[in-house]
Design an enzyme around this catalytic site. Sequence first.
Site, mmCIF file in Angstrom:
data_model
loop_
_atom_site.group_PDB
_atom_site.id
_atom_site.type_symbol
_atom_site.label_atom_id
_atom_site.label_comp_id
_atom_site.label_asym_id
_atom_site.label_seq_id
_atom_site.Cartn_x
_atom_site.Cartn_y
_atom_site.Cartn_z
ATOM 1 N N GLU A 133 2.480 -7.637 8.447
ATOM 2 C CA GLU A 133 2.640 -6.176 8.468
ATOM 3 C C GLU A 133 3.469 -5.670 7.286
ATOM 4 O O GLU A 133 3.491 -4.495 7.003
ATOM 5 C CB GLU A 133 3.295 -5.738 9.778
ATOM 6 C CG GLU A 133 2.378 -5.824 10.986
ATOM 7 C CD GLU A 133 1.082 -5.044 10.789
ATOM 8 O OE1 GLU A 133 1.161 -3.820 10.617
ATOM 9 O OE2 GLU A 133 0.009 -5.672 10.805
ATOM 10 N N PRO A 178 0.823 -1.228 0.000
ATOM 11 C CA PRO A 178 0.000 0.000 0.000
ATOM 12 C C PRO A 178 0.852 1.271 0.000
ATOM 13 O O PRO A 178 0.346 2.359 -0.244
ATOM 14 C CB PRO A 178 -0.830 -0.117 1.285
ATOM 15 C CG PRO A 178 -0.296 -1.262 2.055
ATOM 16 C CD PRO A 178 0.618 -2.055 1.189
ATOM 17 N N ARG A 219 -3.292 -7.833 -20.588
ATOM 18 C CA ARG A 219 -4.147 -7.453 -21.720
ATOM 19 C C ARG A 219 -3.504 -6.388 -22.606
ATOM 20 O O ARG A 219 -3.948 -6.144 -23.726
ATOM 21 C CB ARG A 219 -5.537 -7.032 -21.245
ATOM 22 C CG ARG A 219 -5.547 -5.864 -20.302
ATOM 23 C CD ARG A 219 -6.845 -5.826 -19.529
ATOM 24 N NE ARG A 219 -7.999 -5.784 -20.401
ATOM 25 C CZ ARG A 219 -8.338 -4.764 -21.159
ATOM 26 N NH1 ARG A 219 -7.590 -3.679 -21.151
ATOM 27 N NH2 ARG A 219 -9.402 -4.805 -21.912
ATOM 28 N N ASP A 234 -9.792 1.458 -24.679
ATOM 29 C CA ASP A 234 -10.213 1.288 -23.289
ATOM 30 C C ASP A 234 -10.315 2.620 -22.570
ATOM 31 O O ASP A 234 -9.623 3.567 -22.921
ATOM 32 C CB ASP A 234 -9.164 0.469 -22.515
ATOM 33 C CG ASP A 234 -9.335 -1.010 -22.741
ATOM 34 O OD1 ASP A 234 -10.396 -1.404 -23.236
ATOM 35 O OD2 ASP A 234 -8.402 -1.751 -22.404
#
Length: 262
Positions: free
Chosen positions: A115, A88, A153, A168
């Site tokens: 963690e 993150p 993709r 897209d």
Amino acid sequence: MQIAVLTIFPTMFDLFWEYGIVRRAIADGHVQTEAMDIRAFTDDRHHVTDDRPYGGGCGMVMKPEPLARAIETARQRIEGGLTVLMSPQGDKLSQQTAAGLARQRGLIFICGRYEGVDARIVRRHVDYELSIGDYVLSGGEVAAMVAMDAVIRLLPGVLGGAESAARDSFSDGLLEHEHYTRPREFEDQTVPEVLLSGNHEAIARWRHRMSLIETLLRRPDLLERRRLDEREQRILRQWSQILERILRHQAAHRPDSLSGRQ
Ligand code: ADE
């Protein structure tokens, strides 16, 4: 392209490889994928991959030795591969990041659990940290799947028409227009006439307009960052004039305005 994923849950990827465009890309040889079990690189009887953090505190940290060995092995298999730690704290995944990853010679995704991983691994063995958004998952596996899906993709030859990836959402900085298929009428809603007209130019103009309005309403930040072409600027100016007119009309007809007063 070769992709390896380092994880303590390799079987999580079994189903991921088996569906849709990812499955086809593997079957057609555009990508070779492999999930490597970090536990296989431990050297203790219990195959421990985590330990308590120095300095105390709750949670566990991924031990550096098995990870370093796993990364080393993956690097030998995927020469010139970029080592990507799912975290993150990383750079946020976007269509541009995905395109950048798709241009690499190979990718080695490291999925953290607990963690996080020992900082010395990040410093010495990780080329790039990647986040899929501002929320915390219980591990990097699902995040790695998201990143791989977005990357695979984009690999040359994976999508049928060379254009489909280019069209897209996000690839040209606009969201995609709406889509319709049969039947022509569904729950009292009809398909926009222009799409039935067979006039390809008119259809392309309509789609472009719809993309523009979708982006304006849902993600104006994308428009701010984009280089708008002449036509887009003209359309936005027209809309802005219409909005101005509506607002002027409203102001003129407020109950306390001169014309509205009894
Ligand atoms: N691991 C835990 N949360 C994550 C996130 N948001 N992105 C990437 N990896 C993660």
